[in-house]
Design an enzyme around this catalytic site. Structure first.
Site, short mmCIF file in Angstrom:
data_model
loop_
_atom_site.label_atom_id
_atom_site.label_comp_id
_atom_site.label_asym_id
_atom_site.label_seq_id
_atom_site.Cartn_x
_atom_site.Cartn_y
_atom_site.Cartn_z
N CYS A 111 0.84 -1.21 0.00
CA CYS A 111 0.00 0.00 0.00
C CYS A 111 0.87 1.26 0.00
CB CYS A 111 -0.92 -0.01 1.22
SG CYS A 111 -1.82 1.53 1.49
N CYS A 452 -23.34 5.17 -16.91
CA CYS A 452 -24.61 4.50 -16.58
C CYS A 452 -24.79 3.27 -17.46
CB CYS A 452 -25.75 5.50 -16.79
SG CYS A 452 -27.39 4.77 -16.85
N CYS A 455 -28.26 3.21 -19.36
CA CYS A 455 -28.66 4.39 -20.14
C CYS A 455 -28.76 4.11 -21.63
CB CYS A 455 -27.67 5.54 -19.90
SG CYS A 455 -27.89 6.36 -18.30
#
Length: 540
Positions: A111, A452, A455
């Protein structure tokens, strides 16, 4: 359905999200339920190992010196890292149970945020040890020991927790070693440092640049009690107390000899700021909120959390290349001084994508390499853009307009498109008024975003409907990309969204279900068109 549209209301929440992502980069994966029984011999060995490490550290202080007698940065860091105890699945619970104060860093070796934080954590451990603090600093590889980490309450990397008699509380301070030391001392019963002599004061100044100094007749009474309450409530700034005017003068040269006196010292051009109001905890904390930042704050990974959580509701950000920021810094000092305690002025290196892009994206300027000046008013959740030459004089006018509430809010918009021969008109922020709100026709508006996933299907339905109703003069089909266009009258919560604006009432659009079939949508449209036709006949 998809995520909410990034309107002006989203500004504050996006910054909070940015901070959250900065601190927690991934989640801990639980390990198997297998556990190892701790033996008495292992406990003894762990305890002996800890004592040996501490003894080794103390014995090696002289050997850590280079030939010139000065510790190198690498040697200091190596020494500090040896002070931090490594927890594992065997000893974590026992170490917590046996220590009154334990500060734990949960990390993962891969990390990047953990890698940045660990050296500062080690430096803080070194300083706390030198101060004789009873806080034990420890770290745990949360990827290697996920079950032990999860039991401690570590859910992401990196995570900082303070355990007080076995009960944990999340870390809420800054991420420099000095800030970690201050936070740990305040949370463990040392909110104030008492300085009695000029020698002590000069030694303190060698290590600290930002602090609050309080001069009192005696360390008692209502004023002093309020001072202590403020010192305990604040987690970021070191408080100093003294009864010596000479000490106060060393720490705060402009200190008034009259008692009580409070002042804030910082390492910046506006170095000394005196507190001039009635001494009470709320007043002191508000004073610190108004003055703890420099006149101009340069946004960094270290201070970003404090900037995002600032209580100043008016903020101006200047984005530019490093060279341009250096040129602007001095003239902007005067601008910042005029709006001190009113507006936070922040400089951001535009090449630092992780710091700059989250802001610039809100204005559709994430690819910009030029100087950009923006502002936020968190009282009204509004954002603003300086669209003229970003010279210091223009930035000052921009700040003045922000303070006096005379700026026009900024709404993103794509360039005005050519809708010639289009069955479905493309609406952008700049044309929303003319094509939707001021139009005399009925409008079915599809609100969509590129991300989306449903969509596209809705867009195909709208295309079919536009062809089906083609030729009707009182009905128009349109769509708008909500990721690139904003308007104060378009507040959408999910995507895709279908809004039907009747010719009679453009302020209250009717929401159609995007899950409806083309047949059902056609029936709804016919219903409203027929209602309008019947109303027109009744009027005649």
């Amino acid at each position: 359905m998809q995520t909410p549209k990034p309107t002006s209301r989203f500004v504050l929440f996006s910054l909070i999200l940015l901070f959250s992502l900065t601190i927690f980069t991934t989640k801990v994966v639980p390990e198997s339920s297998h556990s190892t029984t701790q033996s008495t011999e292992e406990d003894v060995e762990d305890a002996q190992a800890l004592q040996e490490l501490i003894a080794l550290d103390e014995e090696s202080e002289d050997s850590d010196q280079n030939p010139d007698g000065i510790s190198s940065e690498a040697q200091v860091l190596s020494k500090a890292q040896r002070i931090v105890l490594e927890l594992n699945g065997e000893n974590a619970k026992r170490v917590i149970d046996e220590n009154e104060y334990l500060m734990v860093l949960g990390y993962a070796p891969w990390c990047a945020r953990s890698a940045e934080l660990m050296p500062r954590f080690a430096e803080a451990a070194n300083v706390l040890k030198e101060l004789g603090s009873s806080v034990l600093m420890a770290k745990i590889d949360a990827e290697r020991y996920p079950k032990a980490a999860s039991n401690l309450g570590i859910k992401g990397f990196p995570t900082l927790l303070l355990f007080v008699n076995g009960t944990s509380q999340p870390y809420s301070g800054g991420f420099s070693s000095e800030e970690m030391v201050i936070w740990a001392r305040k949370k463990t019963g040392v909110p104030i440092i008492r300085i009695s002599s000029v020698i002590e004061a000069n030694e303190f100044l060698k290590k600290h640049s930002t602090f609050v100094v309080g001069l009192f007749e005696n360390f008692e009474g209502p004023d002093y009690e309020e001072f202590v309450k403020a010192a305990t409530s604040d987690n970021e700034i070191q408080f100093i107390e003294t009864i010596s005017p000479e000490v106060a003068k060393v720490l705060f040269p402009d200190a008034k000899p009259s008692k009580p006196f409070l002042g804030l010292t910082k390492s910046e051009p506006e170095r000394y700021t005196a507190y001039e109001d009635t001494i009470n905890v709320d007043g002191i904390l508000q004073f610190l909120d108004n003055n703890k930042f420099p006149l101009i704050t340069v946004l960094t990974e270290l201070n970003s959390a404090k900037v995002y959580s600032s209580t100043k509701k008016l903020q101006v950000y200047v984005f530019a290349e490093a060279d341009d920021l250096r040129k602007l810094s001095e003239p902007l000092q005067e601008v910042a001084r005029k709006f001190k305690s009113k507006i936070m002025l922040v400089l951001v290196d535009i090449s630092q994508d992780n710091l700059a892009k989250p802001f610039l994206t809100l204005f559709g300027l994430e690819e910009s390499n030029n100087i950009v000046v923006i502002a936020f008013d968190y009282n009204s959740s509004s954002k603003y853009l300086l669209e003229s030459d970003p010279a210091p004089a223009k930035i000052e006018e921009f700040c003045s307009g922000l303070f006096h509430g005379t700026l026009s809010p900024f709404y993103k918009s794509q360039p005005i498109p050519d809708n010639k021969d289009a069955n479905v008109l493309t609406v952008v922020g700049k044309t929303f008024n003319d094509l939707v709100l001021r139009s005399s026709t009925n409008i079915l508006l599809e609100v969509h975003t590129p991300w989306c996933i449903t969509c596209e299907a809705t867009s195909k339905q709208v295309e079919k409907l536009a062809k089906h109703f083609k030729g009707l003069e009182n009905l128009v089909f349109a769509r708008i990309d909500a990721s690139e266009n904003e308007h104060p009258k378009l507040q959408v919560e999910e995507y895709p969204t279908l809004l039907f604006y009747t010719s009679k009432d453009k302020q209250n659009p009717i929401k159609f279900s995007a899950k409806s079939s083309s047949k059902d949508l056609a029936a709804l449209i016919n219903k409203y068109l027929k209602t309008q036709e019947d109303d027109s006949k009744d009027e005649l």
